[in-house]
Design a protein around this motif. Structure first.
Motif, PDB file in Angstrom:
ATOM      1  N   SER A   1       4.324  16.826 -43.221  1.00  0.00           N
ATOM      2  CA  SER A   1       4.576  17.947 -42.314  1.00  0.00           C
ATOM      3  C   SER A   1       5.535  17.545 -41.195  1.00  0.00           C
ATOM      4  CB  SER A   1       3.250  18.423 -41.706  1.00  0.00           C
ATOM      5  OG  SER A   1       3.486  19.319 -40.637  1.00  0.00           O
ATOM      6  N   ILE A   2       6.599  18.319 -41.022  1.00  0.00           N
ATOM      7  CA  ILE A   2       7.518  18.100 -39.903  1.00  0.00           C
ATOM      8  C   ILE A   2       6.864  18.559 -38.602  1.00  0.00           C
ATOM      9  CG2 ILE A   2       9.754  18.712 -38.928  1.00  0.00           C
ATOM     10  CD1 ILE A   2       9.907  16.834 -41.313  1.00  0.00           C
ATOM     11  N   ASP A   3       6.072  19.631 -38.674  1.00  0.00           N
ATOM     12  CA  ASP A   3       5.374  20.099 -37.478  1.00  0.00           C
ATOM     13  C   ASP A   3       4.449  19.027 -36.927  1.00  0.00           C
ATOM     14  OD1 ASP A   3       6.651  22.520 -37.648  1.00  0.00           O
ATOM     15  OD2 ASP A   3       4.984  23.556 -38.639  1.00  0.00           O
ATOM     16  N   GLU A   4       3.794  18.300 -37.826  1.00  0.00           N
ATOM     17  CA  GLU A   4       2.899  17.224 -37.397  1.00  0.00           C
ATOM     18  C   GLU A   4       3.696  16.138 -36.673  1.00  0.00           C
ATOM     19  OE1 GLU A   4      -1.217  15.633 -37.701  1.00  0.00           O
ATOM     20  OE2 GLU A   4      -0.272  17.592 -37.861  1.00  0.00           O
ATOM     21  N   LEU A   5       4.888  15.833 -37.179  1.00  0.00           N
ATOM     22  CA  LEU A   5       5.749  14.858 -36.505  1.00  0.00           C
ATOM     23  C   LEU A   5       6.179  15.363 -35.136  1.00  0.00           C
ATOM     24  CD1 LEU A   5       8.073  13.722 -39.456  1.00  0.00           C
ATOM     25  CD2 LEU A   5       6.062  12.539 -38.562  1.00  0.00           C
ATOM     26  N   ASP A   6       6.470  16.657 -35.048  1.00  0.00           N
ATOM     27  CA  ASP A   6       6.906  17.244 -33.777  1.00  0.00           C
ATOM     28  C   ASP A   6       5.825  17.121 -32.700  1.00  0.00           C
ATOM     29  OD1 ASP A   6       9.363  17.929 -34.781  1.00  0.00           O
ATOM     30  OD2 ASP A   6       8.834  20.009 -35.221  1.00  0.00           O
ATOM     31  N   GLU A   7       4.559  17.188 -33.108  1.00  0.00           N
ATOM     32  CA  GLU A   7       3.460  17.100 -32.149  1.00  0.00           C
ATOM     33  C   GLU A   7       3.445  15.740 -31.437  1.00  0.00           C
ATOM     34  OE1 GLU A   7       1.080  19.353 -31.265  1.00  0.00           O
ATOM     35  OE2 GLU A   7       1.888  20.942 -32.540  1.00  0.00           O
ATOM     36  N   TYR A   8       3.934  14.731 -32.108  1.00  0.00           N
ATOM     37  CA  TYR A   8       3.906  13.370 -31.549  1.00  0.00           C
ATOM     38  C   TYR A   8       5.311  12.779 -31.474  1.00  0.00           C
ATOM     39  CZ  TYR A   8      -1.033  13.861 -32.751  1.00  0.00           C
ATOM     40  OH  TYR A   8      -2.326  14.302 -32.852  1.00  0.00           O
ATOM     41  N   THR A   9       6.310  13.641 -31.360  1.00  0.00           N
ATOM     42  CA  THR A   9       7.696  13.203 -31.526  1.00  0.00           C
ATOM     43  C   THR A   9       8.124  12.125 -30.533  1.00  0.00           C
ATOM     44  OG1 THR A   9       9.969  13.973 -31.772  1.00  0.00           O
ATOM     45  CG2 THR A   9       8.629  15.079 -30.085  1.00  0.00           C
ATOM     46  N   ASP A  10       7.724  12.252 -29.262  1.00  0.00           N
ATOM     47  CA  ASP A  10       8.149  11.260 -28.265  1.00  0.00           C
ATOM     48  C   ASP A  10       7.615   9.875 -28.621  1.00  0.00           C
ATOM     49  OD1 ASP A  10       9.533  13.159 -26.860  1.00  0.00           O
ATOM     50  OD2 ASP A  10       7.996  13.456 -25.333  1.00  0.00           O
ATOM     51  N   LEU A  11       6.352   9.803 -28.975  1.00  0.00           N
ATOM     52  CA  LEU A  11       5.750   8.526 -29.334  1.00  0.00           C
ATOM     53  C   LEU A  11       6.415   7.947 -30.576  1.00  0.00           C
ATOM     54  CD1 LEU A  11       3.650   6.261 -29.601  1.00  0.00           C
ATOM     55  CD2 LEU A  11       2.098   7.943 -30.611  1.00  0.00           C
ATOM     56  N   LEU A  12       6.556   8.757 -31.620  1.00  0.00           N
ATOM     57  CA  LEU A  12       7.094   8.254 -32.879  1.00  0.00           C
ATOM     58  C   LEU A  12       8.548   7.811 -32.727  1.00  0.00           C
ATOM     59  CD1 LEU A  12       5.509  10.883 -35.303  1.00  0.00           C
ATOM     60  CD2 LEU A  12       4.707   8.563 -34.789  1.00  0.00           C
ATOM     61  N   MET A  13       9.324   8.543 -31.952  1.00  0.00           N
ATOM     62  CA  MET A  13      10.711   8.146 -31.727  1.00  0.00           C
ATOM     63  C   MET A  13      10.803   6.879 -30.883  1.00  0.00           C
ATOM     64  SD  MET A  13      12.544  10.071 -33.560  1.00  0.00           S
ATOM     65  CE  MET A  13      11.140   9.958 -34.694  1.00  0.00           C
ATOM     66  N   ASP A  14       9.874   6.715 -29.948  1.00  0.00           N
ATOM     67  CA  ASP A  14       9.848   5.484 -29.152  1.00  0.00           C
ATOM     68  C   ASP A  14       9.496   4.281 -30.027  1.00  0.00           C
ATOM     69  OD1 ASP A  14      10.618   6.727 -26.860  1.00  0.00           O
ATOM     70  OD2 ASP A  14       8.656   6.647 -25.861  1.00  0.00           O
ATOM     71  N   ILE A  15       8.641   4.489 -31.028  1.00  0.00           N
ATOM     72  CA  ILE A  15       8.321   3.406 -31.961  1.00  0.00           C
ATOM     73  C   ILE A  15       9.572   2.980 -32.718  1.00  0.00           C
ATOM     74  CG2 ILE A  15       7.115   2.865 -34.117  1.00  0.00           C
ATOM     75  CD1 ILE A  15       4.744   4.521 -33.072  1.00  0.00           C
ATOM     76  N   ILE A  16      10.302   3.965 -33.240  1.00  0.00           N
ATOM     77  CA  ILE A  16      11.511   3.651 -33.992  1.00  0.00           C
ATOM     78  C   ILE A  16      12.553   2.976 -33.109  1.00  0.00           C
ATOM     79  CG2 ILE A  16      13.497   4.642 -35.198  1.00  0.00           C
ATOM     80  CD1 ILE A  16      11.106   4.550 -36.960  1.00  0.00           C
ATOM     81  N   SER A  17      12.778   3.508 -31.903  1.00  0.00           N
ATOM     82  CA  SER A  17      13.808   2.938 -31.026  1.00  0.00           C
ATOM     83  C   SER A  17      13.412   1.541 -30.548  1.00  0.00           C
ATOM     84  CB  SER A  17      14.074   3.866 -29.832  1.00  0.00           C
ATOM     85  OG  SER A  17      12.912   4.026 -29.037  1.00  0.00           O
ATOM     86  N   SER A  18      12.121   1.321 -30.278  1.00  0.00           N
ATOM     87  CA  SER A  18      11.665  -0.014 -29.861  1.00  0.00           C
ATOM     88  C   SER A  18      11.819  -1.014 -31.004  1.00  0.00           C
ATOM     89  CB  SER A  18      10.205   0.043 -29.414  1.00  0.00           C
ATOM     90  OG  SER A  18      10.067   0.814 -28.227  1.00  0.00           O
TER      91      SER A  18
ATOM     92  N   GLN B   1     -11.735   8.747 -33.114  1.00  0.00           N
ATOM     93  CA  GLN B   1     -11.372  10.144 -33.303  1.00  0.00           C
ATOM     94  C   GLN B   1      -9.862  10.268 -33.181  1.00  0.00           C
ATOM     95  OE1 GLN B   1     -12.802  12.713 -30.154  1.00  0.00           O
ATOM     96  NE2 GLN B   1     -12.603  11.123 -28.595  1.00  0.00           N
ATOM     97  N   PRO B   2      -9.250  11.235 -33.895  1.00  0.00           N
ATOM     98  CA  PRO B   2      -7.797  11.391 -33.819  1.00  0.00           C
ATOM     99  C   PRO B   2      -7.332  11.643 -32.392  1.00  0.00           C
ATOM    100  CG  PRO B   2      -8.690  12.667 -35.639  1.00  0.00           C
ATOM    101  CD  PRO B   2      -9.860  12.184 -34.842  1.00  0.00           C
ATOM    102  N   ALA B   3      -6.151  11.139 -32.061  1.00  0.00           N
ATOM    103  CA  ALA B   3      -5.583  11.344 -30.730  1.00  0.00           C
ATOM    104  C   ALA B   3      -5.118  12.784 -30.573  1.00  0.00           C
ATOM    105  CB  ALA B   3      -4.413  10.392 -30.511  1.00  0.00           C
ATOM    106  N   CYS B   4      -5.306  13.335 -29.399  1.00  0.00           N
ATOM    107  CA  CYS B   4      -4.852  14.705 -29.124  1.00  0.00           C
ATOM    108  C   CYS B   4      -3.331  14.768 -29.102  1.00  0.00           C
ATOM    109  CB  CYS B   4      -5.394  15.187 -27.786  1.00  0.00           C
ATOM    110  SG  CYS B   4      -7.175  15.448 -27.753  1.00  0.00           S
ATOM    111  N   SER B   5      -2.796  15.886 -29.536  1.00  0.00           N
ATOM    112  CA  SER B   5      -1.354  16.095 -29.502  1.00  0.00           C
ATOM    113  C   SER B   5      -0.864  16.200 -28.066  1.00  0.00           C
ATOM    114  CB  SER B   5      -1.002  17.379 -30.259  1.00  0.00           C
ATOM    115  OG  SER B   5       0.275  17.834 -29.886  1.00  0.00           O
ATOM    116  N   PRO B   6       0.190  15.467 -27.693  1.00  0.00           N
ATOM    117  CA  PRO B   6       0.761  15.595 -26.360  1.00  0.00           C
ATOM    118  C   PRO B   6       1.384  16.978 -26.126  1.00  0.00           C
ATOM    119  CG  PRO B   6       1.475  13.562 -27.412  1.00  0.00           C
ATOM    120  CD  PRO B   6       0.846  14.408 -28.478  1.00  0.00           C
ATOM    121  N   ILE B   7       1.709  17.679 -27.207  1.00  0.00           N
ATOM    122  CA  ILE B   7       2.353  18.994 -27.095  1.00  0.00           C
ATOM    123  C   ILE B   7       1.328  20.094 -26.922  1.00  0.00           C
ATOM    124  CG2 ILE B   7       3.904  20.654 -28.209  1.00  0.00           C
ATOM    125  CD1 ILE B   7       5.259  18.046 -27.387  1.00  0.00           C
TER     126      ILE B   7
END
Length: 462
Positions: free
Chosen positions: A184-201, A166-172
């Motif tokens: 959707s930018i809003d969709e990215l915002d819902e998971y922004t911390d995770l997605l940015m950590d992926i890019i930075s890692s 099942q899809p993961a719940c939004s941390p926001i």
């Protein structure tokens, strides 16, 4: 071939290992990683004190790593298990892949490895080495493939429901996504911390990941890698990026899947690859000043299309892979090509002439990137050297204009691969026999398993 591989494997001065340990005195362990036939990363975790020894003389791992099925069980029909005493081969570090693992709570590093029969002689079943042998054919033509991967994946909950994801719940918001919000930018915002950590890692590990977009289903995203002029390194980057995505997501309390089709009613996970060729002067030989492909690009398209069914099992290596294929979800159903046309198997994106390239849109993210790359480059080389002309370009909706004719199941794909003289020439008969043996073993086990649907349909009705 031996000169190239020796150069790739040897580091007599141990400079890279010594400089890394000097820069990271806190490191405690090093993960020595090698991608198996399925692209699954395996290996050993060693104390940092043995890193210099590993760079000097390698580490022993069993050859049967390349005879494993998707469950990690040795397929004895490959001849890499008991028949050879489950013997070891030497694995040597891949230069430039030694890096820290940012998601670890303790200071742990990692390094990719390649397997050798003996020093200077690549092990025939190592997909990374198979790709190297294909790339050498382009070097003889004075051409260098420039490639980039796009990977789709789902964020899923760590808890399953009746054995289903099942899809993961939004941390926001704490809500579980239900609707499709492409780009959707809003969709990215819902998971922004995770997605940015992926890019930075990824960047911390030297992986050129630059873009994440929300894709065609709830909780689905696409991450893109910048193009590089070394196809083997491009696949190294992809292999390591998938590991980054999985581990960073887990660190955020979520899970991920690169399974080709995790949900029946949603889009599958594709892995598109962009390919161009440059000459010794750095010129893109696909580049033209008009929309009409030049000779080299036409022949490349011709090779890719003529042999597509022959290497289809490498692009779609699992039983689940074939559930992706539906016109509803922009997955190609026939060997077609077009300019700026996402309904075709091969798309030529628009843009400046020097950026002209082929986008291959067939594979799922469950494919082994090394084998996927090797198969596609083999088809391109075959097309160019044999001047294979493509079929007619498709304009408009390819699903309506060309009847579906690509393989619809793994068994048919394996038969086409096994009988392909082109793939045997480029990838090696010994390797193909092992690949087919592993996949046929999985098929046999799958077909012998009675599913819940069979009980529902037949238990009380016949």
């Amino acid at each position: 071939m031996s000169n190239v591989c020796t150069k790739d494997a040897e580091n007599p001065e141990l400079k890279e290992a010594e400089e890394f340990l000097e820069k990271h005195p806190e490191v405690q362990f090093v993960d020595l990683l090698i991608a198996d036939m399925n692209g699954i990363v395996r290996g050993k975790r060693v104390d940092k004190s043995v890193l210099s020894k590993v760079f000097k003389s390698g580490v022993a791992l069993p050859a049967s790593i390349y005879g494993l099925n998707i469950q990690g069980t040795t397929v004895e029909e490959t001849g890499l298990g008991l028949e050879i005493g489950d013997s070891d081969r030497i694995c040597l570090p891949v230069p430039g892949t030694l890096a820290m693992e940012p998601w670890q709570k303790r200071p742990i590093a990692q390094c990719l490895m390649s397997m050798y029969e003996e020093p200077g002689e690549p092990f025939f079943a190592d997909p990374r080495m198979i790709l190297r042998s294909v790339v050498r054919r382009f070097e003889e033509l004075g051409l260098t493939p420039v490639t980039a991967f796009e990977l789709e994946f789902y964020l899923i909950d760590q808890e399953m429901v009746n054995g289903r994801p099942q899809p993961a719940c939004s941390p926001i918001s704490g809500k579980r996504p239900e609707s499709v919000q492409v780009y959707s930018i809003d969709e990215l915002d819902e998971y922004t911390d995770l997605l940015m950590d992926i890019i930075s890692s990824a960047r911390e590990q030297g992986l050129p990941a630059d873009t994440i977009v929300a894709e065609s289903a709830p909780g689905q995203f696409e991450i893109n890698l910048n193009h590089v002029d070394d196809p083997v390194r491009s696949c190294d980057n992809t292999t390591l990026l998938r590991r980054v995505v999985k581990n960073v997501a887990y660190d955020h309390g979520m899970d991920t899947t690169f399974m080709a089709k995790p949900y029946e009613d949603q889009a599958g996970n594709g892995m598109h690859m962009h390919i161009s060729l440059v000459d010794r002067d750095g010129n893109n030989v696909f580049a033209v000043d008009n929309d009409k492909p030049n000779d080299i690009m036409r022949w490349a398209l011709g090779g890719l299309l003529e042999t597509l069914d022959q290497y289809f099992a490498i692009l779609c290596p699992n039983i689940n892979s074939y559930r992706r294929f539906s016109s509803q979800f922009f997955v190609p159903l026939a060997p077609t090509w077009g300019i700026e046309n996402r309904t075709t198997a091969l798309r030529i994106p628009g843009g400046a002439p020097e950026a002209t390239r082929i986008e291959h849109r067939v594979a799922g993210t469950d494919a082994n990137p090394y084998l996927m790359m090797a198969a596609m480059l083999s088809a391109i080389h075959y097309g160019i050297t044999n001047k294979v002309e493509p079929n007619e370009m498709v304009e408009g909706n390819a699903y309506e204009k060309v009847d579906p004719c690509l393989p619809t199941n793994l068994r048919d794909s394996l038969r086409a691969l096994e009988s392909s003289s082109v793939m045997r020439e480029y990838l090696g008969s010994e390797f193909l026999d092992i690949f087919v043996a592993c996949k046929e073993h999985e098929l046999a086990e799958f077909e012998q398993t009675i599913s819940d649907l069979e009980y529902a349909w037949y238990l009380h009705t016949v």
